[in-house]
Scaffold this active site. Structure first.
Site, short mmCIF file in Angstrom:
data_model
loop_
_atom_site.label_atom_id
_atom_site.label_comp_id
_atom_site.label_asym_id
_atom_site.label_seq_id
_atom_site.Cartn_x
_atom_site.Cartn_y
_atom_site.Cartn_z
N ASP A 83 0.88 -1.07 0.10
CA ASP A 83 -0.07 -0.09 -0.13
C ASP A 83 1.07 1.24 -0.19
O ASP A 83 2.05 1.19 0.43
CB ASP A 83 -0.91 0.13 1.37
N ARG A 92 -0.16 -0.80 -8.81
CA ARG A 92 -1.48 -0.53 -8.64
C ARG A 92 -1.73 1.17 -8.74
O ARG A 92 -1.31 1.71 -7.71
CB ARG A 92 -2.11 -1.22 -7.26
P1 FDA Z 1 -13.61 9.14 -6.39
O1 FDA Z 1 -13.43 9.39 -4.84
O2 FDA Z 1 -13.58 10.05 -7.20
O3 FDA Z 1 -14.87 8.41 -6.23
C1 FDA Z 1 -15.45 7.77 -7.47
C2 FDA Z 1 -16.70 7.06 -7.18
O4 FDA Z 1 -16.82 6.07 -6.21
C3 FDA Z 1 -17.65 8.12 -6.19
O5 FDA Z 1 -18.33 9.17 -6.77
C4 FDA Z 1 -18.52 7.25 -5.31
O6 FDA Z 1 -19.47 6.83 -5.92
C5 FDA Z 1 -17.60 5.90 -5.29
N1 FDA Z 1 -16.63 6.04 -3.76
C6 FDA Z 1 -15.50 6.32 -3.84
N2 FDA Z 1 -15.16 6.27 -2.40
C7 FDA Z 1 -16.24 5.92 -1.91
C8 FDA Z 1 -16.53 5.86 -0.39
N3 FDA Z 1 -15.63 5.71 0.51
N4 FDA Z 1 -17.67 5.41 -0.06
C9 FDA Z 1 -18.75 5.28 -0.93
N5 FDA Z 1 -18.63 5.45 -2.35
C10 FDA Z 1 -17.38 5.73 -2.72
N6 FDA Z 1 -5.10 4.82 -1.45
C11 FDA Z 1 -3.89 5.18 -0.89
O7 FDA Z 1 -3.72 6.37 -0.69
N7 FDA Z 1 -3.23 4.14 -0.67
C12 FDA Z 1 -3.33 2.75 -1.05
O8 FDA Z 1 -2.56 1.93 -1.10
C13 FDA Z 1 -4.65 2.71 -1.86
N8 FDA Z 1 -5.13 1.00 -2.13
C14 FDA Z 1 -6.07 1.12 -2.74
C15 FDA Z 1 -6.59 -0.17 -3.25
C16 FDA Z 1 -7.68 -0.26 -4.03
C17 FDA Z 1 -7.86 -1.62 -4.64
C18 FDA Z 1 -8.47 0.80 -4.07
C19 FDA Z 1 -9.79 0.54 -4.92
C20 FDA Z 1 -8.12 2.03 -3.63
C21 FDA Z 1 -7.30 2.34 -2.96
N9 FDA Z 1 -6.83 3.41 -2.09
C22 FDA Z 1 -5.79 3.63 -1.78
C23 FDA Z 1 -8.01 4.55 -2.15
C24 FDA Z 1 -7.71 5.57 -3.05
O9 FDA Z 1 -6.75 6.20 -3.16
C25 FDA Z 1 -9.06 6.21 -3.11
O10 FDA Z 1 -8.90 7.11 -1.93
C26 FDA Z 1 -10.49 5.67 -3.18
O11 FDA Z 1 -10.29 4.63 -4.28
C27 FDA Z 1 -11.38 6.49 -3.64
O12 FDA Z 1 -10.95 7.18 -4.76
P2 FDA Z 1 -11.92 6.47 -6.07
O13 FDA Z 1 -10.79 6.20 -7.33
O14 FDA Z 1 -12.60 5.79 -5.96
O15 FDA Z 1 -12.61 7.90 -6.90
#
Ligand code: FDA
Length: 302
Positions: free
Chosen positions: A131, A181
């Site tokens: 991570d 990732r």
């Molecule tokens: P964004 O936040 O723009 O969300 C897009 C849409 O997804 C939203 O409109 C909503 O519908 C939905 N959504 C997103 N988050 C949600 C929530 N909490 N609850 C409900 N709905 C939600 N970060 C990091 O700093 N270090 C790491 O090692 C990781 N590892 C990791 C692994 C995996 C498999 C994933 C999917 C994510 C991570 N992250 C992470 C977290 C990442 O950085 C980020 O904070 C979240 O994925 C939210 O960003 P989105 O890409 O989903 O976009």
């Protein structure tokens, strides 16, 4: 509870017993995002996810630890977890934070612990993700990744599109065929080093993702719940035949996960478990305003 109070909580390392009231209030919502607090719940959930067609990335929750005892406890847990995957026929791997393996204590100690964990995983034919945590650990995390990767290829690293440095980091990692990732990033970073607006973060994500589809020769993971970026990845995958997967967090965008699975894409779920669930859950709460509504409803018992 105010958003700023939650921000403060999200930065710290908490056990349930440190903050019983907060834990009590947040847990009903948090349990959507974690498999439970025990290894058996993690295995049980993984079997369900596998049965639905998803592979799993299991994460034993914990971060920013300061004692050898806590590090040893995390290492023992991860070894035990890895040992349980095959007998339970789990399709999946693990993901760990370097501050859980002693990064804040000593870099060499942390490297040694990671290398040991990766060797153990390698003997069992399993993969390990690292991570990415807050930016103060980014240099060391990448350096330690490079060291571990030079010994064993069953390891990948998370890179955050909100950091301005990430293009350069991806550049470097692609040169060694590193496994990446790609996420947006979950910590509160200053403007000097990070993009702050959603537009800029998404634009950088799209740019870095194109780079991966064009130039990666290794496995990479499109780890976002963002429809627009997911469908852009689908489009790119038709132009570039690559070894990639979609990765989602447990409890978020379940319909989108299923749609991708039904279209034949590889989809994996990041499944955290353990007693230190609060900092992770606070990061999830902050990501979507409507989560505060869920929290409010659960407090009112609705
Ligand atoms: P964004 O936040 O723009 O969300 C897009 C849409 O997804 C939203 O409109 C909503 O519908 C939905 N959504 C997103 N988050 C949600 C929530 N909490 N609850 C409900 N709905 C939600 N970060 C990091 O700093 N270090 C790491 O090692 C990781 N590892 C990791 C692994 C995996 C498999 C994933 C999917 C994510 C991570 N992250 C992470 C977290 C990442 O950085 C980020 O904070 C979240 O994925 C939210 O960003 P989105 O890409 O989903 O976009």
């Amino acid at each position: 509870m105010s958003k700023s109070a939650l921000n403060r909580l999200g930065k710290k390392h908490f056990r349930m017993t440190n903050v019983p009231l907060v834990s009590f209030l947040v847990y009903p919502v948090a349990k959507n995002w974690i498999a439970g607090q025990s290894i058996s719940e993690a295995i049980k959930y993984s079997k369900l996810a596998n049965a639905r067609g998803f592979s799993v990335i299991l994460n034993y929750l914990g971060e920013e630890v300061d004692t050898a005892k806590e590090v040893q406890e995390a290492l023992t847990e991860y070894e035990h977890l890895l040992d349980l995957l095959q007998p339970n026929r789990i399709v999946g791997c693990i993901s760990a934070k370097l501050t859980q393996l002693g990064l804040r204590m000593d870099k060499d100690y942390c490297t040694k612990n990671l290398v040991e964990m990766v060797s153990h995983a390698s003997r069992l034919g399993r993969f390990v993700w690292i991570d990415m945590e807050s930016s103060k650990f980014a240099d060391d995390t990448i350096r330690i990744y490079e060291k571990a990767f030079s010994r064993s290829k069953n390891i990948g690293i998370c890179i955050q599109s909100y950091l301005r440095r990430s293009e350069h980091d991806i550049e470097k990692l692609l040169r060694i065929d590193g496994k990446i990732r790609l996420v947006k990033g979950a910590y509160n970073e200053p403007t000097t080093i990070a993009y702050k607006s959603r537009k800029e973060i998404d634009k950088n994500y799209a740019k870095l993702m194109v780079r991966l589809f064009k130039d990666s020769k290794s496995l990479f993971s499109v780890a976002t719940h963002d429809d627009r970026l997911v469908y852009e990845a689908v489009r790119l995958s038709k132009e570039h035949a690559k070894n990639f997967e979609f990765a989602f967090l447990k409890g978020i965008r379940d319909n989108l996960k299923l749609r991708l699975l039904n279209k034949g894409y590889r989809v994996t779920e990041y499944v955290p478990y353990g007693q230190n669930w609060l900092p992770y859950s606070v990061r999830r709460l902050r990501e979507k305003p409507s989560n505060f509504l869920l929290l409010g409803r659960s407090l009112l018992g609705k």
